[in-house]
Design a protein around this motif. Structure first.
Motif, PDB file in Angstrom:
ATOM      1  N   ALA A   1       0.826  -1.213   0.000  1.00  0.00           N
ATOM      2  CA  ALA A   1       0.000   0.000   0.000  1.00  0.00           C
ATOM      3  C   ALA A   1       0.857   1.258   0.000  1.00  0.00           C
ATOM      4  CB  ALA A   1      -0.933  -0.009   1.217  1.00  0.00           C
ATOM      5  N   MET A   2       1.990   1.227   0.722  1.00  0.00           N
ATOM      6  CA  MET A   2       2.843   2.405   0.793  1.00  0.00           C
ATOM      7  C   MET A   2       3.491   2.721  -0.556  1.00  0.00           C
ATOM      8  SD  MET A   2       2.497   3.677   3.739  1.00  0.00           S
ATOM      9  CE  MET A   2       3.835   4.859   3.756  1.00  0.00           C
TER      10      MET A   2
ATOM     11  N   ALA B   1       0.879   4.799  -2.104  1.00  0.00           N
ATOM     12  CA  ALA B   1       0.438   5.929  -1.282  1.00  0.00           C
ATOM     13  C   ALA B   1       0.913   7.279  -1.812  1.00  0.00           C
ATOM     14  CB  ALA B   1       0.896   5.733   0.167  1.00  0.00           C
TER      15      ALA B   1
ATOM     16  N   ALA C   1      -1.575   8.684  -4.335  1.00  0.00           N
ATOM     17  CA  ALA C   1      -2.842   9.085  -3.730  1.00  0.00           C
ATOM     18  C   ALA C   1      -2.681  10.337  -2.879  1.00  0.00           C
ATOM     19  CB  ALA C   1      -3.393   7.932  -2.879  1.00  0.00           C
ATOM     20  N   VAL C   2      -1.600  10.405  -2.110  1.00  0.00           N
ATOM     21  CA  VAL C   2      -1.364  11.574  -1.270  1.00  0.00           C
ATOM     22  C   VAL C   2      -1.139  12.817  -2.122  1.00  0.00           C
ATOM     23  CG1 VAL C   2       0.247  12.596   0.381  1.00  0.00           C
ATOM     24  CG2 VAL C   2      -0.506  10.245   0.687  1.00  0.00           C
TER      25      VAL C   2
ATOM     26  N   GLY D   1       6.963   3.212   7.548  1.00  0.00           N
ATOM     27  CA  GLY D   1       5.543   3.271   7.269  1.00  0.00           C
ATOM     28  C   GLY D   1       4.663   2.448   8.182  1.00  0.00           C
TER      29      GLY D   1
ATOM     30  N   ILE E   1       1.971   4.222  10.594  1.00  0.00           N
ATOM     31  CA  ILE E   1       0.718   4.780  10.082  1.00  0.00           C
ATOM     32  C   ILE E   1      -0.458   3.890  10.468  1.00  0.00           C
ATOM     33  CG2 ILE E   1      -0.582   5.232   7.983  1.00  0.00           C
ATOM     34  CD1 ILE E   1       1.256   7.463   8.633  1.00  0.00           C
TER      35      ILE E   1
ATOM     36  N   PRO F   1      -4.496  11.746   5.146  1.00  0.00           N
ATOM     37  CA  PRO F   1      -3.639  11.945   3.957  1.00  0.00           C
ATOM     38  C   PRO F   1      -2.604  13.046   4.132  1.00  0.00           C
ATOM     39  CG  PRO F   1      -5.918  11.630   3.294  1.00  0.00           C
ATOM     40  CD  PRO F   1      -5.917  11.747   4.775  1.00  0.00           C
TER      41      PRO F   1
ATOM     42  N   MET G   1       0.181  11.475   6.085  1.00  0.00           N
ATOM     43  CA  MET G   1       0.941  10.548   5.252  1.00  0.00           C
ATOM     44  C   MET G   1       1.848  11.275   4.271  1.00  0.00           C
ATOM     45  SD  MET G   1      -1.971   7.667   4.441  1.00  0.00           S
ATOM     46  CE  MET G   1      -0.843   6.764   3.380  1.00  0.00           C
TER      47      MET G   1
ATOM     48  N   ASP H   1       5.011  11.888   6.137  1.00  0.00           N
ATOM     49  CA  ASP H   1       5.419  10.841   7.077  1.00  0.00           C
ATOM     50  C   ASP H   1       6.851  10.378   6.840  1.00  0.00           C
ATOM     51  OD1 ASP H   1       4.718   8.631   9.105  1.00  0.00           O
ATOM     52  OD2 ASP H   1       5.348   7.477   7.354  1.00  0.00           O
TER      53      ASP H   1
END
Length: 350
Positions: free
Chosen positions: A115-116, A119, A122-123, A272, A275, A293, A296, A299
């Motif tokens: 997922a990271m 990410a 998306a972020v 990560g 989170i 978000p 993240m 992060d």
């Protein structure tokens, strides 16, 4: 560490400027409440909530705690199970349970790592939408949040230097010179586990920790001593609460401290991973994740800084537990060691 983070976040309140961006539900607005009672004083609130806080530490139904995402109860139950597993008389019977837990951890970390990887895209989209809608004030508030975390980590690092000076009997400048290579590697990798070999080598060669003691302290500290992570998560929860306008009473803050302290003990030493712990802890206290978000988005930078502080704390611990006799034989320069001095005396004329 958690107290430093919460104190700084309560004093500066970095998410207040973003409350209009992520408004809380109408039912949570104070002006929509009828016959609102005046809030109790902090001491009165803690006194009334203390019995429930104590009894709530031990879950009566772990399945209900899992469904309700009661993070504190889950952490306490996990601690009890872990202690019972380690101290069991017939450890051969508990090995399948340990293997199952390790397998579940590996699967979870694989999902998080996957997922990271997506990410950042998306972020980026969410940050672009928020900035385009509300202007650059969002970035200012986000920079304030980062400044609070970095300031708290700096305070914690200075506290470590005081501890190593008072209890470790070592000049803080010499200590920094000894551990800088480990700090740089931790800053670049964002993983306490990845720098563990160098941490042990530095503890043995430069801090004069016996190899057997370093072999016991460093792996344990890399898992348990996550003070920097706990500080970061405390500021992040306050940031999310301010964004959503969710009030946290003094009793809630006390529970946040206890929960984050326990959750940070079991935090995986991988980039990560915090989170997931942050999201679960915030949800258990009724804090919406609408601003996650934003957290993240920065992060990775904060992860590098808190890993540096975590590794520094591990080395401070190695220095403190080093026997005083070993410290007495410590020299500032390698060529001036006792062995080199004896050889030089034997080779010199009478």
């Amino acid at each position: 560490a958690v107290m430093i983070g919460i104190s700084l976040a309560r004093f500066i309140r970095p998410g207040r400027g973003l409350e209009h961006v992520y408004p809380s539900p109408p039912s949570l607005k104070p002006e929509n409440l009828q016959l609102a009672e005046p809030p109790p004083s902090p001491l009165e609130g803690i006194t009334k909530e203390l019995p429930d806080m104590i009894t709530g530490l031990i879950p009566q139904n772990i399945a209900a705690s899992l469904l309700e995402q009661d993070m504190l109860a889950i952490v306490m139950f996990s601690l009890f199970v872990g202690i019972a597993t380690v101290t069991a008389d017939k450890k051969e019977l508990t090995r399948p349970l340990v293997a199952l837990a390790e397998a579940m951890l590996e699967v979870s970390m694989t999902v998080i790592r996957t997922a990271m990887r997506f990410a950042p895209l998306a972020v980026f989209g969410l940050m672009a939408e928020t900035t385009a809608t509300n202007g650059f004030s969002t970035l200012v508030d986000l920079a304030t949040y980062c400044g609070i975390v970095l300031s708290g980590l700096t305070c914690l690092l200075l506290l470590y230097l005081v501890i190593v000076t008072v209890f470790g009997r070592m000049n803080p400048v010499k200590f920094i010179e000894a551990v800088v290579p480990v700090q740089l590697l931790a800053f670049s990798t964002s993983s306490s586990a990845a720098v563990m070999p160098l941490t042990m080598k530095t503890a043995i060669d430069k801090l004069k920790t016996p190899p057997s003691l370093a072999g016991a302290v460093v792996p344990l500290a890399s898992t348990v001593n996550m003070a920097g992570t706990a500080l970061y998560q405390s500021v992040a929860i306050m940031f999310l609460a301010d964004i959503s306008g969710t009030p946290l009473s003094p009793g809630d803050l006390a529970l946040v401290m206890v929960t984050l302290t326990g959750a940070s003990i079991g935090a995986p030493a991988a980039p990560g991973a915090s989170i997931a712990i942050l999201a679960t802890t915030a949800t258990s206290f009724g804090v919406p994740l609408t601003g996650l978000p934003l957290v993240m988005g920065v992060d990775r930078i904060l992860d590098m800084a808190r890993t540096l502080v975590n590794v520094t704390g591990d080395l401070v611990l190695c220095r403190i537990v080093t026997p005083k006799g070993k410290r007495a034989n410590e020299t500032l320069e390698p060529e001036e060691s006792p062995v080199a001095t004896e050889q030089a005396s034997a080779e010199s004329p009478a």
